[in-house]
Design an enzyme around this catalytic site. Structure first.
Site: not given
Length: 353
Positions: A288-290
């Site tokens: 979920l970093r993006g």
């Protein structure tokens, strides 16, 4: 309080606002300065494209920060998350620290640096004989609340890159030796640069950088001449060149200060957040970093433009830099130039563009 006047430094640095042809890199650096929680930027591109010059130039233009006097960690006088345990203990005892203004630090990490040089060392002998925690701060301590720059990051030992990324993400550095543990704040903007011809970073490490800026050698002959002339003028008479860009430098600095103040008030609509996650899902971005970085960068961009409400255009301006380096699954693949991200963005946002 921050200082708004640009002082002439002992060693003149090429003015940030004079740099042309590398707008993506300049924007990525500005957004990370506005919100360091974006997670830094990795700048990959050809040799001689002004990567180091641009990073030094933005550090020189930044507003001064308030720090506790004589503190090796550049402790913030009010924010507990950005101060050392010693300063915090004194404040809790009711002691008021002396505050001074200091230029934002830019720390260069040499390629041959050891873990001790980066993290700091504990003097075990002193600890055992005198019963005190004797700590020799490293580069991470010096970089707190500043910029840590790693040139040729793709040639740096993976273990050291891991340490840098962990500290940048958590905001703290912990050193443990022989049962003695010392920790200090290490909240910095991590900037890495490199030439892809000399090797790429592993996808797992690339993913940890908030943004990816790709720079190419300027092809336009007129622009190349302009860049050469600007550099030549600066080398001949740095003070005259700095005076010429003084107004633009002041305007940029004030824009950064205003954006930093505006950032906590910026909001992004739920439907836009859903669309961002749709783009990430469609591109098969792991984790979920993006999503998180694109949300943060969009808000920083809105603040940079002097607004509190994120627009579709704000997202469009940053999404390629936030996602292009997360598409690589195989270490042998090359990084997408951004076409894939933009096409997916256009498709998903088509109903509200």
């Amino acid at each position: 309080m921050t200082s708004n006047t640009i002082k002439t430094t002992a060693r003149p640095i090429f003015p940030f606002t004079a740099i042309v042809g590398q707008e993506e890199m300049k924007l990525a650096l500005a957004l990370n300065v506005i919100d360091p929680k974006i997670g830094g930027v990795i700048i990959m591109g050809d040799r001689g494209t002004g990567k180091s010059t641009t990073i030094r130039a933005i550090t020189d233009i930044l507003p001064e920060i308030e720090v506790v006097e004589d503190d090796p960690f550049n402790s913030h006088p009010n924010d507990f998350e950005l101060m050392s345990d010693d300063v915090r203990a004194k404040i809790e005892q009711g002691l008021k620290p002396k505050i001074v203004l200091k230029k934002v630090m830019m720390v260069d990490l040499p390629l041959g640096a050891t873990e001790d040089r980066v993290c700091g060392t504990i003097d075990i002998e002193k600890a055992l004989t005198e019963g005190i925690k004797a700590f020799e701060p490293g580069l991470l301590a010096k970089a707190n609340r500043g910029i840590l720059y790693v040139d040729e990051v793709n040639l740096l030992d993976d273990h050291l890159v891991d340490i840098l990324l962990d500290s940048a993400a958590s905001g703290w550095n912990t050193v443990e030796r022989e049962g003695i543990s010392i920790r200090h704040p290490a909240r910095f903007v991590l900037v890495g640069s490199g030439n892809p011809e000399e090797g790429e970073l592993r996808p797992q490490l690339l993913d940890r950088f908030g943004m990816h800026s790709e720079i190419r050698t300027v092809k336009n002959p007129e622009l190349r001449v302009q860049i050469v002339e600007q550099r030549s003028d600066f080398d001949k008479n740095p003070q005259e060149s700095l005076a010429k860009y003084q107004t633009l430098q002041e305007e940029f600095r004030n824009k950064i200060i205003k954006a930093q103040e505006l950032l906590p008030q910026t909001t992004i609509d739920y439907k836009l957040r859903v669309k961002i996650s749709q783009v990430c899902s469609e591109l098969d971005v792991d984790g979920l970093r993006g999503d998180i970085v694109t949300n943060r960068a969009s808000r920083a961009y809105a603040a940079y433009e002097g607004r509190t409400q994120v627009t579709v255009n704000d997202i469009k301006s940053v999404i390629t830099m936030c996602l292009r380096h997360r598409l690589r699954k195989d270490p042998l693949e090359t990084i997408d130039s951004g076409d894939k991200v933009q096409k997916t963005f256009e498709k998903i946002f088509s109903d509200i563009v």
